[in-house]
Enzyme design. Structure first.
Site, PDB file in Angstrom:
ATOM      1  N   ASP A 135       0.860  -1.187   0.000  1.00 50.55           N
ATOM      2  CA  ASP A 135       0.000   0.000   0.000  1.00 50.55           C
ATOM      3  C   ASP A 135       0.897   1.238   0.000  1.00 50.55           C
ATOM      4  O   ASP A 135       1.854   1.329   0.763  1.00 50.55           O
ATOM      5  CB  ASP A 135      -0.902  -0.016   1.242  1.00 50.55           C
ATOM      6  CG  ASP A 135      -2.034   0.987   1.129  1.00 50.55           C
ATOM      7  OD1 ASP A 135      -3.202   0.559   1.162  1.00 50.55           O
ATOM      8  OD2 ASP A 135      -1.771   2.209   1.009  1.00 50.55           O
ATOM      9  N   ILE A 136       0.571   2.207  -0.841  1.00 50.22           N
ATOM     10  CA  ILE A 136       1.413   3.388  -1.008  1.00 50.22           C
ATOM     11  C   ILE A 136       1.289   4.360   0.180  1.00 50.22           C
ATOM     12  O   ILE A 136       2.162   5.196   0.393  1.00 50.22           O
ATOM     13  CB  ILE A 136       1.081   4.107  -2.352  1.00 50.22           C
ATOM     14  CG1 ILE A 136       2.261   4.920  -2.846  1.00 50.22           C
ATOM     15  CG2 ILE A 136      -0.170   4.940  -2.270  1.00 50.22           C
ATOM     16  CD1 ILE A 136       3.461   4.121  -3.251  1.00 50.22           C
ATOM     17  N   GLU A 152     -12.354   3.699  -1.072  1.00 56.22           N
ATOM     18  CA  GLU A 152     -11.561   4.583  -1.939  1.00 56.22           C
ATOM     19  C   GLU A 152     -11.398   3.993  -3.342  1.00 56.22           C
ATOM     20  O   GLU A 152     -11.567   4.713  -4.330  1.00 56.22           O
ATOM     21  CB  GLU A 152     -10.183   4.802  -1.289  1.00 56.22           C
ATOM     22  CG  GLU A 152      -9.295   5.777  -2.035  1.00 56.22           C
ATOM     23  CD  GLU A 152      -7.881   5.843  -1.432  1.00 56.22           C
ATOM     24  OE1 GLU A 152      -7.722   5.649  -0.214  1.00 56.22           O
ATOM     25  OE2 GLU A 152      -6.943   6.086  -2.211  1.00 56.22           O
ATOM     26  N   HIS A 160      -9.983  -5.501  -2.724  1.00 53.88           N
ATOM     27  CA  HIS A 160      -8.611  -5.654  -2.223  1.00 53.88           C
ATOM     28  C   HIS A 160      -8.654  -5.967  -0.740  1.00 53.88           C
ATOM     29  O   HIS A 160      -9.445  -5.410   0.012  1.00 53.88           O
ATOM     30  CB  HIS A 160      -7.761  -4.397  -2.481  1.00 53.88           C
ATOM     31  CG  HIS A 160      -8.404  -3.121  -2.062  1.00 53.88           C
ATOM     32  ND1 HIS A 160      -9.404  -2.516  -2.798  1.00 53.88           N
ATOM     33  CD2 HIS A 160      -8.206  -2.325  -0.973  1.00 53.88           C
ATOM     34  CE1 HIS A 160      -9.783  -1.404  -2.186  1.00 53.88           C
ATOM     35  NE2 HIS A 160      -9.085  -1.268  -1.068  1.00 53.88           N
ATOM     36  N   HIS A 190      -6.649  -5.753   2.704  1.00 55.95           N
ATOM     37  CA  HIS A 190      -5.545  -5.088   3.400  1.00 55.95           C
ATOM     38  C   HIS A 190      -4.949  -6.089   4.382  1.00 55.95           C
ATOM     39  O   HIS A 190      -5.666  -6.621   5.245  1.00 55.95           O
ATOM     40  CB  HIS A 190      -6.042  -3.900   4.234  1.00 55.95           C
ATOM     41  CG  HIS A 190      -6.592  -2.748   3.456  1.00 55.95           C
ATOM     42  ND1 HIS A 190      -5.841  -1.633   3.149  1.00 55.95           N
ATOM     43  CD2 HIS A 190      -7.822  -2.506   2.951  1.00 55.95           C
ATOM     44  CE1 HIS A 190      -6.586  -0.760   2.487  1.00 55.95           C
ATOM     45  NE2 HIS A 190      -7.801  -1.264   2.358  1.00 55.95           N
TER      46      HIS A 190
HETATM   47  P1  5GP Z   1      -9.920   1.432   0.483  1.00 51.84           P
HETATM   48  O1  5GP Z   1     -10.513   1.457  -0.909  1.00 51.84           O
HETATM   49  O2  5GP Z   1      -9.862   0.047   1.046  1.00 51.84           O
HETATM   50  O3  5GP Z   1     -10.630   2.392   1.402  1.00 51.84           O
HETATM   51  O4  5GP Z   1      -8.422   1.971   0.405  1.00 51.84           O
HETATM   52  C1  5GP Z   1      -7.657   1.878  -0.770  1.00 51.84           C
HETATM   53  C2  5GP Z   1      -6.204   1.703  -0.393  1.00 51.84           C
HETATM   54  O5  5GP Z   1      -5.447   1.708  -1.603  1.00 51.84           O
HETATM   55  C3  5GP Z   1      -5.625   2.813   0.498  1.00 51.84           C
HETATM   56  O6  5GP Z   1      -5.011   2.222   1.640  1.00 51.84           O
HETATM   57  C4  5GP Z   1      -4.612   3.529  -0.409  1.00 51.84           C
HETATM   58  O7  5GP Z   1      -3.466   3.973   0.280  1.00 51.84           O
HETATM   59  C5  5GP Z   1      -4.281   2.462  -1.430  1.00 51.84           C
HETATM   60  N1  5GP Z   1      -3.943   3.026  -2.727  1.00 51.84           N
HETATM   61  C6  5GP Z   1      -4.670   3.921  -3.430  1.00 51.84           C
HETATM   62  N2  5GP Z   1      -4.068   4.227  -4.602  1.00 51.84           N
HETATM   63  C7  5GP Z   1      -2.932   3.485  -4.627  1.00 51.84           C
HETATM   64  C8  5GP Z   1      -1.870   3.366  -5.592  1.00 51.84           C
HETATM   65  O8  5GP Z   1      -1.861   3.987  -6.648  1.00 51.84           O
HETATM   66  N3  5GP Z   1      -0.873   2.511  -5.293  1.00 51.84           N
HETATM   67  C9  5GP Z   1      -0.852   1.777  -4.114  1.00 51.84           C
HETATM   68  N4  5GP Z   1       0.184   0.969  -3.931  1.00 51.84           N
HETATM   69  N5  5GP Z   1      -1.834   1.876  -3.184  1.00 51.84           N
HETATM   70  C10 5GP Z   1      -2.859   2.726  -3.442  1.00 51.84           C
END
Ligand code: 5GP
Length: 130
Positions: free
Chosen positions: A29-30, A88, A93, A95
């Site tokens: 995760d970035i 987001e 995905h 975590h």
């Molecule tokens: P969620 O959709 O579960 O709320 O969070 C999405 C996750 O994807 C976040 O923890 C965010 O940091 C990660 N994320 C979003 N865009 C990118 C990206 O371009 N590259 C990586 N490696 N992680 C990402």
């Protein structure tokens, strides 16, 4: 339009890759909650976890378990936590988060890592992935 994760899987957007097979892709995760925070993604672009067909769902959990075991060998932590959020990025995905404290699971406090640190962490986890 393809999701950002589909673009990462395709190699159009760079990532710190951990592991890949025909159906799944794992990368750091970035914006990690903790060092080693990893995302495991099915290559099939489906928005919500429970909309996956049952075979993909089970295989996603099996692949995530293999990554979690590699993570636990690589990162000093009490245990590996697992969350599925998806608010987001609308592409399933998992975590996988090395936990030392409840705050590591909270998606509020983040750790900042340099590119060299991301590379070193990814290499370590990769070396422990079976
Ligand atoms: P969620 O959709 O579960 O709320 O969070 C999405 C996750 O994807 C976040 O923890 C965010 O940091 C990660 N994320 C979003 N865009 C990118 C990206 O371009 N590259 C990586 N490696 N992680 C990402």
């Amino acid at each position: 339009m393809p999701s950002i994760f589909t673009r990462i899987i395709a190699g159009e957007i760079p990532s710190y890759k951990i592991a890949e097979d025909a159906n799944f892709f794992a990368f750091l995760d970035i914006n990690p909650n903790a060092k080693g925070h990893t995302l495991v993604v099915p290559k099939k672009e489906i928005n919500k976890l429970f909309d996956l067909d049952s075979q993909t769902y089970i295989e996603l959990m099996q692949f995530s378990r293999r990554v979690a075991i590699a993570l636990e060998k690589s990162i000093l932590c009490k245990r590996i936590g697992m969350s599925v959020i998806g608010l987001e990025v609308p592409h399933v995905h998992v975590h996988l988060i090395p936990l030392n404290d409840m705050k590591d699971a909270a998606f509020e406090s983040k750790v900042s890592l340099t590119s060299d640190e991301f590379i070193a962490i990814a290499e370590k986890i990769k070396a422990n992935f079976i």
